[in-house]
Structures are given as structure tokens and as C-alpha cells.
Design a protein around this motif. Sequence first.
Motif, PDB file in Angstrom:
ATOM      1  N   TYR A 144       0.845  -1.396   0.153  1.00 11.53           N
ATOM      2  CA  TYR A 144       0.070  -0.002  -0.067  1.00 11.53           C
ATOM      3  C   TYR A 144       0.829   1.411   0.026  1.00 11.53           C
ATOM      4  O   TYR A 144       0.500   2.134  -0.670  1.00 11.53           O
ATOM      5  N   LEU A 161       2.439  22.598  -1.326  1.00 15.71           N
ATOM      6  CA  LEU A 161       1.491  22.465  -0.143  1.00 15.71           C
ATOM      7  C   LEU A 161       1.067  23.648   0.770  1.00 15.71           C
ATOM      8  O   LEU A 161       1.938  24.256   0.979  1.00 15.71           O
ATOM      9  N   PRO A 167       1.642  16.997   5.327  1.00 12.22           N
ATOM     10  CA  PRO A 167       1.793  16.364   4.192  1.00 12.22           C
ATOM     11  C   PRO A 167       0.824  15.102   4.196  1.00 12.22           C
ATOM     12  O   PRO A 167       0.451  14.731   4.869  1.00 12.22           O
ATOM     13  N   ASP A 168       0.829  14.342   2.940  1.00  9.07           N
ATOM     14  CA  ASP A 168       0.023  13.234   2.757  1.00  9.07           C
ATOM     15  C   ASP A 168       0.684  12.095   3.330  1.00  9.07           C
ATOM     16  O   ASP A 168       1.078  11.291   2.740  1.00  9.07           O
ATOM     17  N   VAL A 169       0.333  12.162   4.773  1.00 12.07           N
ATOM     18  CA  VAL A 169       1.051  10.752   5.283  1.00 12.07           C
ATOM     19  C   VAL A 169      -0.309   9.721   5.448  1.00 12.07           C
ATOM     20  O   VAL A 169      -1.451  10.256   5.839  1.00 12.07           O
ATOM     21  N   ALA A 170       0.216   8.678   5.174  1.00 17.28           N
ATOM     22  CA  ALA A 170      -0.913   7.757   5.002  1.00 17.28           C
ATOM     23  C   ALA A 170      -1.143   6.993   6.268  1.00 17.28           C
ATOM     24  O   ALA A 170      -0.213   6.442   6.794  1.00 17.28           O
ATOM     25  N   LEU A 171      -2.517   6.702   6.660  1.00 14.48           N
ATOM     26  CA  LEU A 171      -2.787   5.786   7.629  1.00 14.48           C
ATOM     27  C   LEU A 171      -2.594   4.207   7.080  1.00 14.48           C
ATOM     28  O   LEU A 171      -2.647   3.958   5.812  1.00 14.48           O
ATOM     29  N   ASP A 200     -13.451  10.827   2.365  1.00 13.55           N
ATOM     30  CA  ASP A 200     -12.234  10.885   2.787  1.00 13.55           C
ATOM     31  C   ASP A 200     -11.972  12.432   2.931  1.00 13.55           C
ATOM     32  O   ASP A 200     -11.618  13.054   1.851  1.00 13.55           O
ATOM     33  N   GLY A 202      -9.592  15.255   3.167  1.00 15.88           N
ATOM     34  CA  GLY A 202      -8.113  15.551   3.153  1.00 15.88           C
ATOM     35  C   GLY A 202      -7.508  14.137   2.510  1.00 15.88           C
ATOM     36  O   GLY A 202      -6.678  13.367   3.079  1.00 15.88           O
ATOM     37  N   CYS A 203      -7.929  14.057   1.236  1.00 12.67           N
ATOM     38  CA  CYS A 203      -7.841  12.574   0.781  1.00 12.67           C
ATOM     39  C   CYS A 203      -6.231  12.463   0.055  1.00 12.67           C
ATOM     40  O   CYS A 203      -5.819  11.501  -0.516  1.00 12.67           O
ATOM     41  N   LYS A 208      -7.169   6.187  -0.433  1.00 23.12           N
ATOM     42  CA  LYS A 208      -7.999   5.698   0.443  1.00 23.12           C
ATOM     43  C   LYS A 208      -9.392   5.698   0.034  1.00 23.12           C
ATOM     44  O   LYS A 208     -10.299   4.856   0.493  1.00 23.12           O
ATOM     45  N   ALA A 251     -11.413  22.006   3.688  1.00 25.03           N
ATOM     46  CA  ALA A 251     -12.138  20.953   4.661  1.00 25.03           C
ATOM     47  C   ALA A 251     -12.936  21.864   5.670  1.00 25.03           C
ATOM     48  O   ALA A 251     -13.927  21.513   6.234  1.00 25.03           O
ATOM     49  N   TYR A 264     -14.598  10.160   7.071  1.00 19.29           N
ATOM     50  CA  TYR A 264     -13.141   9.660   7.463  1.00 19.29           C
ATOM     51  C   TYR A 264     -12.440  10.997   7.559  1.00 19.29           C
ATOM     52  O   TYR A 264     -12.200  11.296   6.607  1.00 19.29           O
ATOM     53  N   TYR A 266      -8.511  11.774   8.892  1.00 18.19           N
ATOM     54  CA  TYR A 266      -7.138  11.708   9.546  1.00 18.19           C
ATOM     55  C   TYR A 266      -6.311  12.771   9.618  1.00 18.19           C
ATOM     56  O   TYR A 266      -5.267  12.927   8.909  1.00 18.19           O
ATOM     57  N   ARG A 267      -6.597  13.643  10.614  1.00 17.05           N
ATOM     58  CA  ARG A 267      -6.154  14.769  11.064  1.00 17.05           C
ATOM     59  C   ARG A 267      -5.260  15.434   9.531  1.00 17.05           C
ATOM     60  O   ARG A 267      -3.987  15.660   9.659  1.00 17.05           O
ATOM     61  N   LEU A 269      -5.348  18.649   9.066  1.00 14.29           N
ATOM     62  CA  LEU A 269      -4.641  19.929   9.198  1.00 14.29           C
ATOM     63  C   LEU A 269      -3.589  19.858  10.529  1.00 14.29           C
ATOM     64  O   LEU A 269      -3.978  19.177  11.437  1.00 14.29           O
TER      65      LEU A 269
HETATM   66  C1  LIG Z   1      -2.567  13.110   6.725  1.00 14.64           C
HETATM   67  S1  LIG Z   1      -3.075  13.565   4.972  1.00 14.64           S
HETATM   68  C2  LIG Z   1      -4.350  12.291   4.574  1.00 14.64           C
HETATM   69  C3  LIG Z   1      -4.193  11.060   4.027  1.00 14.64           C
HETATM   70  C4  LIG Z   1      -5.327  10.096   3.798  1.00 14.64           C
HETATM   71  N1  LIG Z   1      -6.468  10.690   3.980  1.00 14.64           N
HETATM   72  C5  LIG Z   1      -5.111   8.799   4.403  1.00 14.64           C
HETATM   73  O1  LIG Z   1      -5.986   8.632   5.302  1.00 14.64           O
HETATM   74  O2  LIG Z   1      -4.285   7.904   4.394  1.00 14.64           O
HETATM   75  C6  LIG Z   1      -3.641  15.108   4.689  1.00 14.64           C
HETATM   76  C7  LIG Z   1      -3.971  15.335   3.388  1.00 14.64           C
HETATM   77  O3  LIG Z   1      -5.032  16.450   3.761  1.00 14.64           O
HETATM   78  C8  LIG Z   1      -4.967  17.596   3.015  1.00 14.64           C
HETATM   79  N2  LIG Z   1      -5.306  18.897   3.519  1.00 14.64           N
HETATM   80  C9  LIG Z   1      -4.805  19.626   4.558  1.00 14.64           C
HETATM   81  N3  LIG Z   1      -5.308  20.754   4.700  1.00 14.64           N
HETATM   82  C10 LIG Z   1      -6.630  20.641   4.236  1.00 14.64           C
HETATM   83  C11 LIG Z   1      -7.707  21.439   4.111  1.00 14.64           C
HETATM   84  N4  LIG Z   1      -7.993  22.533   4.586  1.00 14.64           N
HETATM   85  N5  LIG Z   1      -8.905  20.904   3.325  1.00 14.64           N
HETATM   86  C12 LIG Z   1      -8.580  19.772   2.546  1.00 14.64           C
HETATM   87  N6  LIG Z   1      -7.416  18.958   2.663  1.00 14.64           N
HETATM   88  C13 LIG Z   1      -6.563  19.331   3.361  1.00 14.64           C
HETATM   89  C14 LIG Z   1      -3.324  17.703   2.559  1.00 14.64           C
HETATM   90  O4  LIG Z   1      -2.941  18.202   1.437  1.00 14.64           O
HETATM   91  C15 LIG Z   1      -2.926  16.216   2.427  1.00 14.64           C
HETATM   92  O5  LIG Z   1      -3.082  15.830   1.377  1.00 14.64           O
END
Ligand SMILES: C[S@@+](CC[C@H](N)C(=O)[O-])C[C@H]1O[C@@H](n2cnc3c(N)ncnc32)[C@H](O)[C@@H]1O
Length: 367
Positions: A144, A161, A167-171, A200, A202-203, A208, A251, A264, A266-267, A269
Amino acid sequence: MSNLLVNCISFISQNGSRMSKLDKMEAELAQLTKQLAEFLSLPPTDRSTPGFAKIWRPISRYRVQLRTALQEQSSALSDPRYRDAKRSEIEQRVGYNAAHRRLRLWPQIEDMVNKQVTPERKALMPQPSNYMEGAHNRYVNHLYSALHTLALPSAAAMMNLMPDAHPDVALPATHFEALMHAAYRICLAQGRDAPPRFLDVGCGGGTKIWAALPFFPDARGLENNPTQVKIGAAAMAKLNAPADCIMEADARLFDDYSSYDVIYFYRPLKDSVGLTEMEDQIMKQARPGTILIAPYLGFSAEDDDIRCSKIAPSIYVAGVAPYQTEKLRDRAELIGTEAPVHSSSTDAALGYWRPLVEASRRNGYAL
Ligand SMILES: C[S@@+](CC[C@H](N)C(=O)[O-])C[C@H]1O[C@@H](n2cnc3c(N)ncnc32)[C@H](O)[C@@H]1O
């Protein structure tokens, strides 16, 4: 013509059309399986063993009779004089094979149905070691993480960004799967009329959304980084995910959370003020009964919040009182863990088993 062969092709149905003995038996059996499907749709506490036996006994009598009828049909098919003149030989053989497949499903059906008479209670979320440890989990997460990296923008694009975004940290995928399965069972326990919609927040690259699709075919994501939206959308298009499944939106300002049943987040911001703004937006708009999944420490409604109540680790139900959530958990834990089924190759030939298979899927059981 031998008696045996005459027997297998000589019935007139209620609407006057000619029916084989096999077709007639299957039609009768379909009435009985419908009754059993109604029994399986009762709440588990109302399903009694004697009640089940009363419906299953007449069904079980058909097993030997069907086997005999199939043998007769097979003999008739191998002799051109006794084939049904109105249908081609191929059609008749296809029909015969499908009937044979249905009969072979008998032990699996019996097993699937038996498990639902007094279903076993299972926690909604397994212990973390069950989905995070061991060679298989590590292997799935390894694969994955490659998918996730492939759906990320280049290093240069990452410079775009938003400064307050993670950053796009994945669960990890196996943790996500456990959460999806729990949400799926809760949705079944809620007895929804329409398929639940998944979001999702912040996808990122959308992986996901892809991982949610087997549980929630209507899955979408929102993302505020335009470069990530573009690259994620291209990756999803290559995978044939639903068109436009990634929406560009902030978001904190998104105004359509009420259209979703499973949300869903996953933090996404980094800063806690922005994160709370987003959480407030979601809980303000979410309809009662919406499932919220927040797998991180510090979710502002984690404890004693009137806007939602916890049903399982990291999973909450919006707009319902804790006692209602407890009742829902009680029902959801009795939903089986076998559905959703990821392949439907046997579906076309289910015939008289269809009502049972469909009722079982609604209970979380599958062939
Ligand atoms: C932690 S990653 C999410 C990863 C994915 N959702 C997962 O669970 O594996 C955070 C993502 O949220 C996006 N993000 C950050 N602030 C946001 C906002 N205000 N509105 C929408 N997306 C946002 C980021 O650009 C990034 O791609």
C-alpha cells in the motif's frame, strides 16, 4: 420413451407453459428459501433454533430429489429424442450446468445459514496487534505504501502544499481496512435503505478512496491542494475509480458534509485551531446516525461530547445519545464479518438461493 425420461420433461406450470420436473422443483424451493430469508431478516434475538428447523426441514427434503432430477435431465440431454425442442441444446446444457452448480452450493449455504441462527458476537474493532503485526499485515502495508507514493505529487509540486497542512501521510492500509469493516457492519446494523456514501476529508492522492470502494462503492474525497487533486485524480482515473471522486475544497469551508454517511478524517490539518474548525464543520452538518472516523489522538469530541458518541475505538456516531449508540453497538457486534464479498462470480447462477444469499449479506455473512 422410458418412464424416467418422460418424467423429467413433463409438467405444465400455472401459467400454462411447459416446465421440466427440475424447473418445477426449483420454483417450489424458491418459495421456501424466501420464507427462510424472512426468518433471517428477524433480529437475532427473535431467531429460534426450533423456528429455523421448521423452515429448513422441508427445504432439506429437496436435496435428494433435485439430485435425482438432475441425473434424469442429464440422461435426457444426451439423447436428442428427449431434448426440449423449443430450446437449443447449448441453452439446455447451460441451464443444466447452472442447476448443478446450485445443488453443489448446498453445504456452503447450509453452513452460512446455520451460523446466523445464533450469531456469534464479535467486537467492532479487533486488537491493534491483529491488524498491525505479523508478516501478512506488514506485506499488505508495504504494497500500500508503494501505491500511496505513486499517487503523490513530485517533490517540486509538494512545495505548493498549504503551510498549515499535513503532508499526505497515510494511515496504514490494514488499520484502514479494520475501520472500514467496522463502519460497514455499523451501517448494516442501522438497516439503511440506500447504499452509504463515504467521504475522505483531506484525501491527498486518493488512495483511501480506492481502499474504501469494496466497502462503499459510492466513495469520494476532498482535498485543498490543487496539485494533489490533479495528480490524485489522474491516478484514480487510471484505476477506473468513479469519475470526479476527488473534489477540490477546503475541509474547513466544505458545505456538503450532510450528503455523506461515513466521514473519515485522518488529521488533515497540522494546527489545532484549523483542525477544530474542520471538526466543528463536520459535526455541525453531519446528519444523525452519520459514522465519523477520526483515527488520531486529540479529536475534540473524543470524550463526552453531545454532538457524537463513541461506538468503537476511533469511530463515533453523530447526533445520537450514548444509550442509542450502545444499542447500535449491540446490534452491530452481531453482524457477521464475512461481507462484503469482493467477487460475485457465482451470483448469476444463484437461482433459488438468491433470497438467502441476499438476506445473509445484510447480516454480514457470505458464501
Ligand atoms: C494526513 S494526509 C491524509 C491522508 C489520507 N487521507 C489517509 O488517510 O491516508 C492529509 C491531506 O489533507 C490535505 N489537507 C490539508 N489541509 C486541508 C484542508 N484544509 N482541506 C482539505 N484538505 C486538506 C493535505 O493536502 C493532505 O493531502
